[in-house]
Design an enzyme around this catalytic site. Structure first.
Site, PDB file in Angstrom:
ATOM      1  N   ASP A 121      25.390  61.332  49.282  1.00  0.00           N
ATOM      2  CA  ASP A 121      24.453  60.476  48.554  1.00  0.00           C
ATOM      3  C   ASP A 121      23.968  61.253  47.344  1.00  0.00           C
ATOM      4  O   ASP A 121      24.152  62.470  47.250  1.00  0.00           O
ATOM      5  CB  ASP A 121      23.267  60.083  49.445  1.00  0.00           C
ATOM      6  CG  ASP A 121      22.308  59.142  48.710  1.00  0.00           C
ATOM      7  OD1 ASP A 121      22.800  58.256  47.981  1.00  0.00           O
ATOM      8  OD2 ASP A 121      21.081  59.287  48.848  1.00  0.00           O
ATOM      9  N   SER A 122      23.313  60.544  46.448  1.00  0.00           N
ATOM     10  CA  SER A 122      22.743  61.227  45.282  1.00  0.00           C
ATOM     11  C   SER A 122      21.524  62.057  45.683  1.00  0.00           C
ATOM     12  O   SER A 122      21.212  63.046  45.019  1.00  0.00           O
ATOM     13  CB  SER A 122      22.345  60.194  44.233  1.00  0.00           C
ATOM     14  OG  SER A 122      21.408  59.285  44.776  1.00  0.00           O
ATOM     15  N   CYS A 174      25.634  55.542  49.676  1.00  0.00           N
ATOM     16  CA  CYS A 174      24.993  55.255  48.396  1.00  0.00           C
ATOM     17  C   CYS A 174      25.666  54.001  47.856  1.00  0.00           C
ATOM     18  O   CYS A 174      26.886  53.969  47.679  1.00  0.00           O
ATOM     19  CB  CYS A 174      25.224  56.435  47.453  1.00  0.00           C
ATOM     20  SG  CYS A 174      24.677  56.127  45.760  1.00  0.00           S
ATOM     21  N   HIS A 195      18.115  54.437  49.970  1.00  0.00           N
ATOM     22  CA  HIS A 195      16.752  54.975  49.969  1.00  0.00           C
ATOM     23  C   HIS A 195      15.747  54.010  50.603  1.00  0.00           C
ATOM     24  O   HIS A 195      14.749  54.426  51.175  1.00  0.00           O
ATOM     25  CB  HIS A 195      16.268  55.232  48.534  1.00  0.00           C
ATOM     26  CG  HIS A 195      16.858  56.435  47.874  1.00  0.00           C
ATOM     27  ND1 HIS A 195      18.168  56.509  47.481  1.00  0.00           N
ATOM     28  CD2 HIS A 195      16.304  57.642  47.544  1.00  0.00           C
ATOM     29  CE1 HIS A 195      18.404  57.686  46.925  1.00  0.00           C
ATOM     30  NE2 HIS A 195      17.290  58.394  46.955  1.00  0.00           N
ATOM     31  N   CYS A 198      20.166  49.690  48.710  1.00  0.00           N
ATOM     32  CA  CYS A 198      20.095  51.088  48.296  1.00  0.00           C
ATOM     33  C   CYS A 198      19.660  51.846  49.533  1.00  0.00           C
ATOM     34  O   CYS A 198      18.691  51.447  50.201  1.00  0.00           O
ATOM     35  CB  CYS A 198      19.075  51.255  47.166  1.00  0.00           C
ATOM     36  SG  CYS A 198      18.731  52.991  46.761  1.00  0.00           S
ATOM     37  N   GLU A 242      12.206  59.625  46.126  1.00  0.00           N
ATOM     38  CA  GLU A 242      12.655  60.989  45.815  1.00  0.00           C
ATOM     39  C   GLU A 242      11.460  61.908  45.523  1.00  0.00           C
ATOM     40  O   GLU A 242      11.499  63.101  45.814  1.00  0.00           O
ATOM     41  CB  GLU A 242      13.626  60.979  44.627  1.00  0.00           C
ATOM     42  CG  GLU A 242      15.015  60.421  44.935  1.00  0.00           C
ATOM     43  CD  GLU A 242      15.891  61.372  45.772  1.00  0.00           C
ATOM     44  OE1 GLU A 242      15.668  62.594  45.743  1.00  0.00           O
ATOM     45  OE2 GLU A 242      16.803  60.864  46.464  1.00  0.00           O
TER      46      GLU A 242
END
Lengths: 269, 269
Positions: free
Chosen positions: B9-10, B72, B186, B184, B151
């Site tokens: 993932d990022s 992701c 996240h 997403c 994040e």
């Protein structure tokens, strides 16, 4: 909603889809469009197939259908999902449901896809399957001969069909693939011979059956299924002539009422 | 097969996927790649995301993983299914499983997609959903703010998160959509706030969870799941620095052993 469900195909193949619908939901009326004049679609260009399919879908909409099942893999590959921008009733194709059915059934992630050249060239099954799992092996076998066999009614002779199937599938007699995708709606008509050739040892996926499963669930959720409980008479629109159509219909779905009408798109538009 | 499953993932988003795996199959070892140096992927070009994703997948393969989950949505949209031509281990993305989960759950065929700009621009969810049913209404809402919120760890302050969710989703407070797609990885971290905003009245689809379900079934069929029954220590590879990563990891998956290693792709290649 007591309006008919539309089915379109290039010829008799979509009757395998019509059979599933009339059996699962006997109160649903079906309007069937067979593009016999331009059948088979398999070897035609993507552009031509797209145009033919749009005309067929529009014809059915003008006749008042509440939804359309594109009961033809070649046509599905050519117009889905782009068609939805132009059409405001639900349209269902056969490829993604078929892909998903195959992915679920296969135990070893190796499959044999039997389809037309057009469907195979489109890569739509590969995209459908590999977008869920990148590591599935798919053997593509174009089988235009099977479409001809079925449209010509030669399939009614068991010896001819058994030989045609054996000749075509010989290179795959010992394939490791455990799943065979019938990626053309014509092919369920000769499924017993395909099953016999592999000694009953393969999972056989009928993409049309998978599509009907998806479409009926979705139509139910949209409250678009018929409320009445009478068994309707279906209408079959044949574009051009097909004096063999009725014979396949009677042998394939012997227990329905229907009326066949020959139509010509150029004149009716 | 006692080799690790790779997750890329990022940033921290893929931890929602890691949590599903470590809970469902505690004997599976996970190698997690977080591209913190280039996070977020959402606003980046498709070409850049493709390149980053390939590098991450290759890094994990070099470390010996048996499969990779691209945890992701932006990366999935950029590389699937094309990546499979270059990689010979199974790769799983999150979009098609998420699309299918949403289609199944929704009763009224109207959905709200929360995702990054990259994922929405790719049209991958629409393609995934509309190829099964042409008549589904999808409201697209890019939510890059949620990625930043998560994040940055600001999400740990309930008041901030509640307000961020309310501000962003206000135009959809009374949406007819009955299903919200967390497009997403996240977003499951703030799912309780999204659920609360809609008074618990929406189906909420976690695309990462749906992807893990597909991946585990497929890995089981491929006989690639671990045979041993010990609980492994997982390895986390952070590309660049991320001193917040461990905090999210500890609050999100408190019950696992792991080791974090900072790596730099330019040097390791």
């Amino acid at each position: 909603m007591n309006r008919p469900i539309g089915i379109m195909d290039s010829g008799v193949g979509g009757l395998t889809v019509m059979k599933e619908i009339t059996h699962a939901l006997p109160s649903e009326e079906v309007y069937y469009f067979a593009d016999s004049m331009r059948c088979p679609y398999g070897p035609k260009s993507q552009e031509d197939v797209k145009q033919y399919t749009k005309e067929a879908v529009q014809f059915l909409i003008d006749k008042g259908v509440k939804a359309v099942i594109i009961a033809c893999n070649t046509a599905t590959a050519a117009v889905m999902p782009a068609l939805r921008d132009e059409i405001d009733i639900p349209v269902y194709g056969v490829i993604n449901p078929g892909s998903l059915g195959a992915l679920r059934k296969s135990d070893n992630n190796e499959m044999l896809l039997l389809a037309t050249e057009g469907t195979i060239k489109s890569g739509a099954y590969e995209r459908g399957i590999l977008s869920f799992d990148s590591d599935v092996k798919i053997h593509n076998l174009p089988c235009p001969e099977f479409v001809d066999l079925i449209e010509s009614l030669d399939f009614e002779n068991s010896d001819i069909t058994r030989k045609a199937v054996a000749d075509k599938l010989a290179p795959y007699k010992n394939t490791a693939a455990d799943t065979v995708i019938l990626g053309c709606t014509h092919f369920p008509i000769i499924e017993p011979f395909i099953d016999e050739f592999f000694n009953g040892r393969k999972h056989i996926i009928d993409a049309g059956f998978e599509a009907v499963s998806v479409a009926l669930v979705q139509l139910h959720k949209k409250q678009l299924l018929s409320a009445h409980d009478k068994t309707p008479a279906h209408r079959i629109f044949i574009h051009g002539d097909n004096n063999r159509f009725e014979k396949v219909l009677n042998s394939w779905i012997p227990d329905i009422d229907y009326k066949i009408e020959n139509i010509y798109l150029q004149e009716s538009y």
